[in-house]
Design a protein around this motif. Structure first.
Motif, PDB file in Angstrom:
ATOM      1  N   TRP A   1      15.986  52.228 -21.371  1.00 28.19           N
ATOM      2  CA  TRP A   1      15.933  53.761 -22.581  1.00 28.19           C
ATOM      3  C   TRP A   1      15.662  54.945 -21.146  1.00 28.19           C
ATOM      4  O   TRP A   1      17.116  56.067 -21.907  1.00 28.19           O
ATOM      5  CB  TRP A   1      14.972  53.370 -22.965  1.00 28.19           C
ATOM      6  N   SER A   2      15.074  54.405 -19.698  1.00 28.10           N
ATOM      7  CA  SER A   2      14.835  55.236 -18.907  1.00 28.10           C
ATOM      8  C   SER A   2      15.539  56.378 -18.135  1.00 28.10           C
ATOM      9  O   SER A   2      16.343  57.096 -17.634  1.00 28.10           O
ATOM     10  CB  SER A   2      13.958  54.977 -18.217  1.00 28.10           C
ATOM     11  N   ASP A   3      17.393  55.221 -17.773  1.00 26.00           N
ATOM     12  CA  ASP A   3      18.169  55.531 -17.604  1.00 26.00           C
ATOM     13  C   ASP A   3      19.227  56.523 -17.840  1.00 26.00           C
ATOM     14  O   ASP A   3      19.629  56.825 -17.688  1.00 26.00           O
ATOM     15  CB  ASP A   3      19.207  53.813 -17.012  1.00 26.00           C
ATOM     16  N   GLN A   4      19.153  56.260 -20.033  1.00 26.78           N
ATOM     17  CA  GLN A   4      19.360  57.494 -19.706  1.00 26.78           C
ATOM     18  C   GLN A   4      18.780  58.951 -19.811  1.00 26.78           C
ATOM     19  O   GLN A   4      19.281  59.745 -19.931  1.00 26.78           O
ATOM     20  CB  GLN A   4      19.714  56.858 -21.550  1.00 26.78           C
ATOM     21  N   VAL A   5      17.395  58.982 -19.886  1.00 24.90           N
ATOM     22  CA  VAL A   5      16.911  60.228 -19.620  1.00 24.90           C
ATOM     23  C   VAL A   5      17.077  60.777 -18.241  1.00 24.90           C
ATOM     24  O   VAL A   5      16.494  60.842 -17.800  1.00 24.90           O
ATOM     25  CB  VAL A   5      15.688  59.790 -20.020  1.00 24.90           C
ATOM     26  N   THR A   6      17.672  62.813 -18.757  1.00 31.90           N
ATOM     27  CA  THR A   6      17.927  63.349 -17.504  1.00 31.90           C
ATOM     28  C   THR A   6      16.900  63.739 -16.979  1.00 31.90           C
ATOM     29  O   THR A   6      15.197  64.088 -17.896  1.00 31.90           O
ATOM     30  CB  THR A   6      18.724  63.983 -18.000  1.00 31.90           C
ATOM     31  N   ASP A   7      17.043  64.162 -15.209  1.00 26.76           N
ATOM     32  CA  ASP A   7      15.468  65.061 -15.009  1.00 26.76           C
ATOM     33  C   ASP A   7      15.392  66.194 -16.171  1.00 26.76           C
ATOM     34  O   ASP A   7      13.577  66.485 -15.736  1.00 26.76           O
ATOM     35  CB  ASP A   7      16.330  65.277 -13.828  1.00 26.76           C
ATOM     36  N   ASP A   8      16.463  66.666 -16.593  1.00 25.99           N
ATOM     37  CA  ASP A   8      15.892  68.311 -17.072  1.00 25.99           C
ATOM     38  C   ASP A   8      14.959  67.741 -18.952  1.00 25.99           C
ATOM     39  O   ASP A   8      14.628  68.859 -19.761  1.00 25.99           O
ATOM     40  CB  ASP A   8      17.089  69.317 -17.366  1.00 25.99           C
ATOM     41  N   THR A   9      14.984  66.784 -19.151  1.00 30.41           N
ATOM     42  CA  THR A   9      14.995  66.279 -20.337  1.00 30.41           C
ATOM     43  C   THR A   9      13.121  66.403 -20.487  1.00 30.41           C
ATOM     44  O   THR A   9      12.245  66.146 -19.462  1.00 30.41           O
ATOM     45  CB  THR A   9      14.192  64.376 -21.104  1.00 30.41           C
ATOM     46  N   LEU A  10      12.336  67.541 -21.501  1.00 31.78           N
ATOM     47  CA  LEU A  10      11.269  66.981 -21.381  1.00 31.78           C
ATOM     48  C   LEU A  10      10.607  65.941 -21.647  1.00 31.78           C
ATOM     49  O   LEU A  10      10.545  65.411 -22.957  1.00 31.78           O
ATOM     50  CB  LEU A  10      10.826  68.151 -23.195  1.00 31.78           C
ATOM     51  N   VAL A  11       9.389  65.655 -20.928  1.00 27.55           N
ATOM     52  CA  VAL A  11       9.023  64.130 -21.773  1.00 27.55           C
ATOM     53  C   VAL A  11       7.302  64.471 -22.213  1.00 27.55           C
ATOM     54  O   VAL A  11       6.921  63.806 -23.205  1.00 27.55           O
ATOM     55  CB  VAL A  11       8.342  63.404 -20.886  1.00 27.55           C
TER      56      VAL A  11
END
Ligand SMILES: Cc1cc2nc3c(=O)[nH]c(=O)nc-3n(C[C@H](O)[C@H](O)[C@H](O)COP(=O)(O)OP(=O)(O)OC[C@H]3O[C@@H](n4cnc5c(N)ncnc54)[C@H](O)[C@@H]3O)c2cc1C
Length: 459
Positions: free
Chosen positions: A366-376
């Motif tokens: 799942w983390s492959d889809q998380v772009t660098d600018d996504t708020l976590v």
């Protein structure tokens, strides 16, 4: 002063309270919600005057039995009490709570024994666009419907993984929401692999399948949401197919217009109070023995705090805990034959819960889809890029160091929401966070308490 303080008025807490009260134990049940029932039997606020609350529920008769039992039991029900800590001393326990929606007025409940029946919470995994208005958790959508009698929108996608998606999709559809798709990351083969352990769940599964068909809900299995779209609020989502390793299949993305995305990736047990009391955890769950006792004398735990397994398992565990507590408070050795049927269902239900857990893991990549600018971490506004930088460039090797370097998990929710996401992005194990308090508490309350303790100590 009660003999027993039960924290949590869900199926586990209520079953325990009734079993203990039936044996002559004085019980106080403390819950932060405005009505008893927990997540599964969440009740509409009384001011809404719901005429047919059962329309949104399963196993309503069990709830009526619990409710009627409560009425004649002498159990003291303290709703709107938000427990932030449980303190143990030589005379027993003090349950510290904050009263009402403002959560400023402190209340203390004294008891000889404590049952932790605090349930679980949803695992939240980020993806681009997940913070847009219109994106809610699956359980949140269910809570809006059951507790507030409101639908979160007109056209919804229900997505993620796990059995909770089924009541959410069918509940929203029954309330008139158009379900654009039920997007489930697991595939039929994942369920078949655990077929034997899940045989008992077949009738329930078939019931949901019939309801999904009746409401013409399209099921996209082995799919995931890769992005939520919209400027001011959600306008649609892109979903894509997953391969057998849990990776998104290139070129399979498709856009589904919707105003609501109800998304959930399973549940995690609430262990904060157990941790503050020093109870041993088994991985992420409170460790208990056959009587539902923790390793801290006088503290029992039941329901989803000891492992995610649904309402029926919570009821069985609660019943056993209540019986055990009643015997032990009287100084007697409990007789397990008194709860043999509950113990039998507990064994069976724990097996199917373990199988469900194995059949519905979050997509492995799942983390492959998380772009660098996504708020976590929403509280501290930490992006996925910052978490990755902490690991790749600053050498963080565990969640604690990531937290220190980025502030992820240091805000209002103390990492309850972002914890699994930060761990996943950092490639670390999710470990218990060992919070000092189960929820934020005003400094004035702590100061007053410190003053009281000092006075007691000097007198
Ligand atoms: C948001 C959500 C929605 C769900 N919806 C469904 C559904 O529709 N269908 C389904 O089959 N399962 C649902 N579940 C799963 C459900 O939690 C269990 O099946 C079942 O309710 C577990 O019973 P329990 O008694 O262990 O915990 P719960 O029913 O979760 O009860 C725990 C209680 O403890 C209280 N509590 C927790 N911490 C504190 C504190 N610090 N102070 C005071 N009170 C506290 C809570 O307010 C709650 O009432 C849902 C879970 C969640 C998290």
């Amino acid at each position: 002063m009660a003999d027993l303080a039960v924290i949590g008025a869900g199926p586990a807490g209520l079953a325990a309270a009734l079993a203990a009260a039936a044996q002559g134990v004085t019980v106080a049940v403390v819950d932060s919600a405005t009505e008893a029932g927990g997540q599964f039997y969440r009740q509409p606020a009384s001011g809404l005057r719901a005429r047919r609350p059962q329309a949104l529920h399963h196993q309503w008769r069990t709830w009526e039995r619990l409710k009627d039992g409560l009425t004649g039991s002498g159990v003291r029900l303290l709703t709107d009490h938000h427990v932030w800590s449980v303190e143990r001393d030589s005379d027993g326990f003090t349950v510290h709570a904050l009263l009402g929606p403002e959560q400023r007025e402190p209340v203390a409940v004294r008891a000889d024994a404590v049952l932790l029946a605090t349930g679980g919470y949803e695992r939240v995994l980020p993806f681009p666009g997940w913070t847009l208005p219109g994106v809610v958790t699956a359980g949140g959508a269910q809570a809006m419907l059951k507790g507030g009698l409101v639908a979160p929108g007109r056209r919804a996608v229900v997505a993620g993984t796990g059995p909770l998606l089924l009541p959410v999709a069918t509940g929203l559809a029954a309330a008139g929401v158009e379900i654009a798709a039920l997007v489930e990351a697991a595939g039929p083969k994942d369920l078949v692999r655990h077929g034997r352990a899940l045989a008992g769940k077949l009738p329930e599964g078939a019931g949901y399948a019939a309801r999904l068909l009746r409401h013409r809900v399209r099921l996209l299995s082995r799919h995931t949401v890769v992005r939520a779209h919209g400027d001011e609020r959600l306008t649609g989502v892109t979903v894509a197919a997953l391969d057998t390793d849990g990776r998104v299949r290139p070129g399979t993305g498709r856009y589904l217009p919707c105003d609501t995305l109800a998304v959930g990736h399973g549940m995690l047990p609430h262990t904060d109070l157990a941790e503050t009391l020093g109870c041993r955890l088994d991985g992420l769950t409170v460790a208990v023995d056959d009587e539902q006792r923790t390793d801290v004398p006088g503290v029992w735990a039941a329901g989803e705090s000891t492992g995610i397994g649904g309402a029926a398992l919570a009821l069985a565990e609660g019943h056993i805990a209540g019986r055990s507590i009643a015997a032990r408070l009287k100084g007697a050795e409990p007789d397990p034959t008194q709860w043999a049927p509950a113990a039998k269902s507990r064994t069976k239900l724990r097996k199917s819960a373990a199988a469900l857990d194995a059949a519905y893991p979050p997509p492995a990549h799942w983390s492959d889809q998380v772009t660098d600018d996504t708020l976590v971490c929403r509280c501290e506004e930490v992006t996925a890029g910052a978490v990755r930088e902490a690991v790749d460039e600053l050498g963080a090797g565990d969640v604690r160091t990531v937290k220190l370097l980025t502030r992820a998990g240091m805000g209002w929710c103390q990492g309850r929401v972002c914890g699994p996401a930060v761990a996943g992005l950092a490639g670390c194990e999710l470990t218990p966070s060992r919070p000092s308090f189960a929820r934020p508490v005003p400094l004035g309350v702590l100061a007053r308490q410190h003053g009281m303790a000092t006075e007691k100590g000097t007198s």
